[in-house]
Write a protein that holds these residues in place. Structure first.
Motif, PDB file in Angstrom:
ATOM      1  N   PRO A  52      32.420  24.793  30.320  1.00 22.55           N
ATOM      2  CA  PRO A  52      33.255  23.869  30.986  1.00 22.55           C
ATOM      3  C   PRO A  52      32.801  22.716  31.562  1.00 22.55           C
ATOM      4  N   ASN A  53      31.484  22.671  31.800  1.00 23.37           N
ATOM      5  CA  ASN A  53      30.754  21.386  32.071  1.00 23.37           C
ATOM      6  C   ASN A  53      30.314  20.309  31.029  1.00 23.37           C
ATOM      7  N   THR A  54      30.760  20.552  29.877  1.00 16.85           N
ATOM      8  CA  THR A  54      30.398  19.613  28.722  1.00 16.85           C
ATOM      9  C   THR A  54      31.407  18.513  28.596  1.00 16.85           C
ATOM     10  N   LYS A  55      31.033  17.300  28.680  1.00 15.63           N
ATOM     11  CA  LYS A  55      31.819  16.115  28.845  1.00 15.63           C
ATOM     12  C   LYS A  55      31.687  15.253  27.479  1.00 15.63           C
ATOM     13  N   ALA A  56      30.708  15.498  26.690  1.00 15.29           N
ATOM     14  CA  ALA A  56      30.581  14.755  25.380  1.00 15.29           C
ATOM     15  C   ALA A  56      29.772  15.371  24.278  1.00 15.29           C
ATOM     16  N   ILE A  57      29.924  15.116  22.998  1.00 16.17           N
ATOM     17  CA  ILE A  57      28.957  15.275  22.232  1.00 16.17           C
ATOM     18  C   ILE A  57      28.432  13.999  21.730  1.00 16.17           C
ATOM     19  N   LEU A  58      27.007  13.932  21.493  1.00 18.36           N
ATOM     20  CA  LEU A  58      26.334  13.086  20.989  1.00 18.36           C
ATOM     21  C   LEU A  58      25.903  13.043  19.646  1.00 18.36           C
ATOM     22  N   LEU A  59      26.377  12.103  18.653  1.00 21.32           N
ATOM     23  CA  LEU A  59      25.907  12.312  17.212  1.00 21.32           C
ATOM     24  C   LEU A  59      25.276  10.913  16.841  1.00 21.32           C
ATOM     25  N   THR A  60      24.251  11.183  16.056  1.00 19.23           N
ATOM     26  CA  THR A  60      23.501   9.979  15.508  1.00 19.23           C
ATOM     27  C   THR A  60      23.736  10.279  13.949  1.00 19.23           C
ATOM     28  N   ASN A  61      24.393   8.875  13.372  1.00 14.65           N
ATOM     29  CA  ASN A  61      24.615   9.020  12.265  1.00 14.65           C
ATOM     30  C   ASN A  61      24.938   7.525  11.557  1.00 14.65           C
ATOM     31  N   PRO A  62      23.881   7.512  10.545  1.00 15.93           N
ATOM     32  CA  PRO A  62      22.928   8.317  10.177  1.00 15.93           C
ATOM     33  C   PRO A  62      21.620   8.397  11.242  1.00 15.93           C
ATOM     34  N   GLY A  63      20.985   9.488  10.869  1.00 12.25           N
ATOM     35  CA  GLY A  63      20.172  10.100  11.987  1.00 12.25           C
ATOM     36  C   GLY A  63      18.832   9.465  12.121  1.00 12.25           C
ATOM     37  N   ASN A  64      18.354   9.455  13.309  1.00 13.30           N
ATOM     38  CA  ASN A  64      16.934   9.131  13.758  1.00 13.30           C
ATOM     39  C   ASN A  64      16.529  10.304  14.514  1.00 13.30           C
ATOM     40  N   PRO A  65      15.498  11.372  14.259  1.00 17.88           N
ATOM     41  CA  PRO A  65      14.459  11.175  13.298  1.00 17.88           C
ATOM     42  C   PRO A  65      14.840  11.763  11.736  1.00 17.88           C
ATOM     43  N   THR A  66      15.853  12.215  11.461  1.00 20.75           N
ATOM     44  CA  THR A  66      16.333  12.986  10.371  1.00 20.75           C
ATOM     45  C   THR A  66      16.652  12.387   9.062  1.00 20.75           C
ATOM     46  N   GLY A  67      17.341  11.208   9.123  1.00 22.13           N
ATOM     47  CA  GLY A  67      17.732  10.361   7.986  1.00 22.13           C
ATOM     48  C   GLY A  67      18.964  11.034   7.406  1.00 22.13           C
ATOM     49  N   THR A  68      19.581  11.863   8.244  1.00 23.17           N
ATOM     50  CA  THR A  68      20.808  12.731   7.927  1.00 23.17           C
ATOM     51  C   THR A  68      21.869  11.734   7.735  1.00 23.17           C
ATOM     52  N   VAL A  69      22.812  11.748   6.859  1.00 24.25           N
ATOM     53  CA  VAL A  69      24.243  11.447   6.882  1.00 24.25           C
ATOM     54  C   VAL A  69      25.341  12.407   6.805  1.00 24.25           C
TER      55      VAL A  69
END
Ligand SMILES: Cc1ncc(COP(=O)(O)O)c(C=O)c1O
Length: 398
Positions: A162-179
């Motif tokens: 209930p305390n979660t206020k956001a999801i943070l996504l990195t796209n494309p990813g650092n450090p993963t290089g995932t898209v």
């Protein structure tokens, strides 16, 4: 005198931790290949400097706290032309790089003790912002064997509270290089919408995705537009890290009003950098992006095939950005990275890596992994790979 916990709890970034060892290696006369630096080596386009030189500004006044209108209009056009995204200039606030955009976005969303949901491994600098704002991190694991793609929805939901206020996504990813695929983005969008939380989509590498893959923006989905906040930057898009121009982009009016207040508190970003950035957005088009992407894609191919040929090394083929996560045949990648700088050279040369543990929240995760950045020329990549291979052999025979 006092030093706040907010500040003292911030850890040295995994990228910077090895700098003293690198300085020692250079002092000792070794040449160091930088597999650690996440900043483009390609030249900043001359248009940036031309627009500044031709500007008629004679007094460097504070600019508008929202950012220059011309720049915001140019960014709005860039979104439409390149990604078919409809963001008006009123939905864009210019910041000092993506970094300030992140700080403002997190400040606007989180109170101390609130929680953020994030996929690990993740960009280690986020931790500094989390500590500053006392945000609690709930990380779900993305695994190397899945190409660092998202785990099933249930695994993500298991970390939501209930305390979660956001999801943070990195796209494309650092450090993963995932898209991320559209389906993955929809899973995140659905979670955000169903739970009335934000998706902060850090898209600073959006133009770097390979194998004809398109990095879909979270802003492409009208159904999540109230939840979505995009972090933008010219640092990687135009090889202009030192210009310090980024943006917060969102259609959520209430949220943008809050971010604007934060922008007002720091008055303005650099007016000259904004003039240069406007020049870049207005003059450089698809050809420029295609050319840049082709250079990094070629390097990606060289590094990926080179790593596959090293005994005991496991590697996930990066789909975008300019990073690759590598599992090494060592027990502790940080010890190995330090050893490479302190005790090893091959013909007077060595290589600097980024140990991956700092990209994880879970203790001891990523202990055998390093992040390699391919912001160096192909011939240097090849030499650095040879050094890495020789180094691994010697280290494992000690
Ligand atoms: C994922 C990610 N987000 C944001 C940034 C911040 O970049 P800047 O402040 O230069 O825009 C970086 C820089 O490396 C990054 O890798």
């Amino acid at each position: 005198m006092n030093i706040s916990k907010r500040s003292s709890n911030i850890k040295t970034s995994p990228v910077r931790k090895l700098i003293p060892y690198q300085e020692q290696a250079i002092k000792a006369g070794k040449k160091v290949y930088h597999f650690n630096i996440g900043q483009p080596d390609l030249p900043t386009p001359p248009e940036f400097f031309e627009f500044i030189a031709n500007s008629e500004e004679r007094t460097l006044k504070y600019a508008h706290s929202k950012g220059n209108l011309g720049l915001r209009q140019a960014m709005s056009k860039f979104y439409k032309e390149n990604f078919n995204l409809d963001y008006t200039d009123e939905e864009i606030l210019i910041t000092a790089g993506g970094s300030e955009a992140l700080l403002f976005v997190l400040t606007a969303i989180f109170d101390a003790g609130d929680e953020i949901l994030i996929s690990e491994p993740y960009y280690a600098n986020y931790n500094s912002f989390f500590e500053m704002l006392q945000i609690k991190v709930n990380a779900f694991s993305a695994k190397a064997e899945d190409g660092f793609h998202l785990p099933p929805k249930e695994e993500i939901l298991a970390k939501l509270t209930p305390n979660t206020k956001a999801i943070l996504l990195t796209n494309p990813g650092n450090p993963t290089g995932t898209v991320y695929t559209e389906e993955e983005l929809k899973i995140i969008g659905d979670i955000a919408k169903e739970n009335n939380i934000y998706v902060i989509s850090d898209e600073v590498y959006r133009l770097l995705s390979y194998d004809n893959r398109i990095a879909t923006s979270m802003g492409s989905f009208p159904e999540y537009e109230e939840n979505t906040v995009i972090i933008e930057s010219i640092s990687k898009t135009y090889s202009a890290c030192g210009a310090r121009i980024g943006a917060v982009v969102s259609k959520n009016k209430t949220f943008m009003k809050e971010v604007y207040k934060l922008c007002q508190s720091r008055l303005s970003v650099s007016s000259l950098d904004m003039i240069g950035a406007e020049g870049l957005y207005n003059t450089l088009k698809k050809d420029y992006f295609d050319q840049n992407r082709a250079i990094y894609e070629k390097r990606r191919d060289v590094i990926y095939s080179g790593l596959l040929n090293i005994d005991g090394v496991k590697v996930v083929k990066p789909e975008g950005a300019f990073y690759v996560m590598v599992t090494l045949p060592v027990d502790d990648s940080e010890k190995f990275a330090i050893w490479l700088l302190e005790h090893f050279d091959y013909e007077g040369e060595t290589v600097m890596l980024t140990p991956a543990q700092g990209f994880y929240k879970t203790p001891d995760a990523g202990k055998k992994q390093v992040r390699i950045s391919y912001c160096i020329e192909e011939d240097k990549i090849k030499k650095a790979l040879t050094i890495l291979e020789k180094g691994l052999k010697e280290y494992n025979n000690l």
